[in-house]
Write a protein that holds these residues in place. Structure first.
Motif, PDB file in Angstrom:
ATOM      1  N   GLY A 150       0.806  -1.219   0.000  1.00 28.35           N
ATOM      2  CA  GLY A 150       0.000   0.000   0.000  1.00 28.35           C
ATOM      3  C   GLY A 150       0.836   1.265   0.000  1.00 28.35           C
ATOM      4  N   ALA A 151       2.031   1.201   0.578  1.00 26.19           N
ATOM      5  CA  ALA A 151       2.908   2.379   0.632  1.00 26.19           C
ATOM      6  C   ALA A 151       3.384   2.794  -0.752  1.00 26.19           C
ATOM      7  CB  ALA A 151       4.103   2.101   1.538  1.00 26.19           C
ATOM      8  N   PHE A 152       3.442   1.860  -1.684  1.00 26.07           N
ATOM      9  CA  PHE A 152       3.848   2.207  -3.051  1.00 26.07           C
ATOM     10  C   PHE A 152       2.841   3.125  -3.727  1.00 26.07           C
ATOM     11  CE2 PHE A 152       6.546  -1.619  -2.718  1.00 26.07           C
ATOM     12  CZ  PHE A 152       7.737  -1.072  -3.161  1.00 26.07           C
ATOM     13  N   PHE A 153       1.609   3.111  -3.257  1.00 25.40           N
ATOM     14  CA  PHE A 153       0.549   3.906  -3.872  1.00 25.40           C
ATOM     15  C   PHE A 153       0.166   5.120  -3.032  1.00 25.40           C
ATOM     16  CE2 PHE A 153       0.037  -0.488  -5.272  1.00 25.40           C
ATOM     17  CZ  PHE A 153       0.146  -0.310  -6.643  1.00 25.40           C
ATOM     18  N   ALA A 154       1.029   5.524  -2.118  1.00 26.53           N
ATOM     19  CA  ALA A 154       0.740   6.661  -1.242  1.00 26.53           C
ATOM     20  C   ALA A 154       0.716   7.956  -2.063  1.00 26.53           C
ATOM     21  CB  ALA A 154       1.788   6.761  -0.148  1.00 26.53           C
ATOM     22  N   PRO A 155      -0.310   8.768  -1.905  1.00 25.43           N
ATOM     23  CA  PRO A 155      -0.406   9.989  -2.694  1.00 25.43           C
ATOM     24  C   PRO A 155       0.560  11.088  -2.252  1.00 25.43           C
ATOM     25  CG  PRO A 155      -2.280   9.803  -1.219  1.00 25.43           C
ATOM     26  CD  PRO A 155      -1.498   8.533  -1.094  1.00 25.43           C
ATOM     27  N   GLU A 156       1.094  11.017  -1.032  1.00 20.83           N
ATOM     28  CA  GLU A 156       1.982  12.083  -0.556  1.00 20.83           C
ATOM     29  C   GLU A 156       3.421  11.930  -1.052  1.00 20.83           C
ATOM     30  OE1 GLU A 156       1.892   8.992   2.723  1.00 20.83           O
ATOM     31  OE2 GLU A 156       0.357  10.068   1.650  1.00 20.83           O
ATOM     32  N   VAL A 157       3.723  10.842  -1.736  1.00 20.09           N
ATOM     33  CA  VAL A 157       5.076  10.616  -2.243  1.00 20.09           C
ATOM     34  C   VAL A 157       5.143  11.113  -3.684  1.00 20.09           C
ATOM     35  CG1 VAL A 157       6.799   8.862  -2.732  1.00 20.09           C
ATOM     36  CG2 VAL A 157       5.366   8.649  -0.720  1.00 20.09           C
ATOM     37  N   HIS A 158       6.150  11.957  -3.985  1.00 21.58           N
ATOM     38  CA  HIS A 158       6.204  12.576  -5.310  1.00 21.58           C
ATOM     39  C   HIS A 158       7.394  12.124  -6.146  1.00 21.58           C
ATOM     40  CE1 HIS A 158       2.931  15.161  -4.202  1.00 21.58           C
ATOM     41  NE2 HIS A 158       3.569  15.495  -3.086  1.00 21.58           N
ATOM     42  N   SER A 159       8.486  11.740  -5.542  1.00 22.07           N
ATOM     43  CA  SER A 159       9.654  11.336  -6.325  1.00 22.07           C
ATOM     44  C   SER A 159      10.044   9.907  -5.968  1.00 22.07           C
ATOM     45  CB  SER A 159      10.838  12.272  -6.046  1.00 22.07           C
ATOM     46  OG  SER A 159      11.304  12.098  -4.725  1.00 22.07           O
ATOM     47  N   MET A 160      10.921   9.330  -6.770  1.00 26.33           N
ATOM     48  CA  MET A 160      11.332   7.945  -6.555  1.00 26.33           C
ATOM     49  C   MET A 160      12.119   7.793  -5.252  1.00 26.33           C
ATOM     50  SD  MET A 160      10.965   5.072  -7.587  1.00 26.33           S
ATOM     51  CE  MET A 160      11.444   3.609  -8.404  1.00 26.33           C
ATOM     52  N   GLN A 161      12.984   8.756  -4.955  1.00 27.78           N
ATOM     53  CA  GLN A 161      13.779   8.678  -3.730  1.00 27.78           C
ATOM     54  C   GLN A 161      12.873   8.817  -2.499  1.00 27.78           C
ATOM     55  OE1 GLN A 161      16.945  11.477  -3.507  1.00 27.78           O
ATOM     56  NE2 GLN A 161      17.930  10.444  -1.793  1.00 27.78           N
TER      57      GLN A 161
ATOM     58  N   TRP B 116      12.202   5.852   0.459  1.00 22.83           N
ATOM     59  CA  TRP B 116      12.335   6.140   1.885  1.00 22.83           C
ATOM     60  C   TRP B 116      11.012   5.871   2.615  1.00 22.83           C
ATOM     61  CZ3 TRP B 116      15.740   6.151   5.384  1.00 22.83           C
ATOM     62  CH2 TRP B 116      15.547   6.797   6.586  1.00 22.83           C
ATOM     63  N   HIS B 117       9.901   6.256   2.006  1.00 19.52           N
ATOM     64  CA  HIS B 117       8.587   6.031   2.609  1.00 19.52           C
ATOM     65  C   HIS B 117       8.313   4.527   2.751  1.00 19.52           C
ATOM     66  CE1 HIS B 117       4.429   6.824   3.649  1.00 19.52           C
ATOM     67  NE2 HIS B 117       4.056   5.970   2.712  1.00 19.52           N
ATOM     68  N   VAL B 118       8.600   3.752   1.726  1.00 25.71           N
ATOM     69  CA  VAL B 118       8.364   2.310   1.769  1.00 25.71           C
ATOM     70  C   VAL B 118       9.253   1.648   2.824  1.00 25.71           C
ATOM     71  CG1 VAL B 118       8.588   0.163   0.447  1.00 25.71           C
ATOM     72  CG2 VAL B 118       7.508   2.157  -0.582  1.00 25.71           C
ATOM     73  N   LEU B 119      10.497   2.090   2.938  1.00 20.49           N
ATOM     74  CA  LEU B 119      11.390   1.522   3.955  1.00 20.49           C
ATOM     75  C   LEU B 119      10.891   1.821   5.371  1.00 20.49           C
ATOM     76  CD1 LEU B 119      14.906   2.183   2.430  1.00 20.49           C
ATOM     77  CD2 LEU B 119      13.753  -0.006   2.708  1.00 20.49           C
ATOM     78  N   LYS B 120      10.390   3.032   5.587  1.00 24.21           N
ATOM     79  CA  LYS B 120       9.838   3.365   6.906  1.00 24.21           C
ATOM     80  C   LYS B 120       8.612   2.523   7.212  1.00 24.21           C
ATOM     81  CE  LYS B 120       9.269   7.766   6.531  1.00 24.21           C
ATOM     82  NZ  LYS B 120       8.999   9.189   6.767  1.00 24.21           N
ATOM     83  N   VAL B 121       7.735   2.370   6.238  1.00 24.36           N
ATOM     84  CA  VAL B 121       6.533   1.560   6.438  1.00 24.36           C
ATOM     85  C   VAL B 121       6.913   0.108   6.704  1.00 24.36           C
ATOM     86  CG1 VAL B 121       4.487   0.636   5.287  1.00 24.36           C
ATOM     87  CG2 VAL B 121       5.000   3.063   5.143  1.00 24.36           C
TER      88      VAL B 121
END
Length: 71
Positions: free
Chosen positions: A20-31, A35-40
């Motif tokens: 689900g973190a891969f589809f988060a709307p608050e993430v704008h760039s690949m980097q 980072w968001h996916v690793l935290k999740v």
């Protein structure tokens, strides 16, 4: 001491927020996305591992199975 048994339900509960973190709307760039996916991934593994660890201390197998299904 509690015995931790990681079954398929555990891995499903850990992997569902990661996917689900891969589809988060608050993430704008690949980097930012990585980072968001690793935290999740870290926090979902930590949360569910502690949950399963604490369930290992319970002596009632039916209650443990029910609690694993609940989460």
């Amino acid at each position: 001491m509690g015995k931790v048994v990681l079954d398929n339900k555990f891995w499903l509960m850990v992997l569902a927020p990661i996917v689900g973190a891969f589809f988060a709307p608050e993430v704008h760039s690949m980097q930012e996305s990585l980072w968001h996916v690793l935290k999740v991934a870290f926090y979902s593994f930590l949360l569910f591992y502690v949950y399963y660890f604490l369930l290992g201390f319970l002596k009632f197998p039916r209650f443990v199975r029910g609690a694993q299904n609940l989460c």
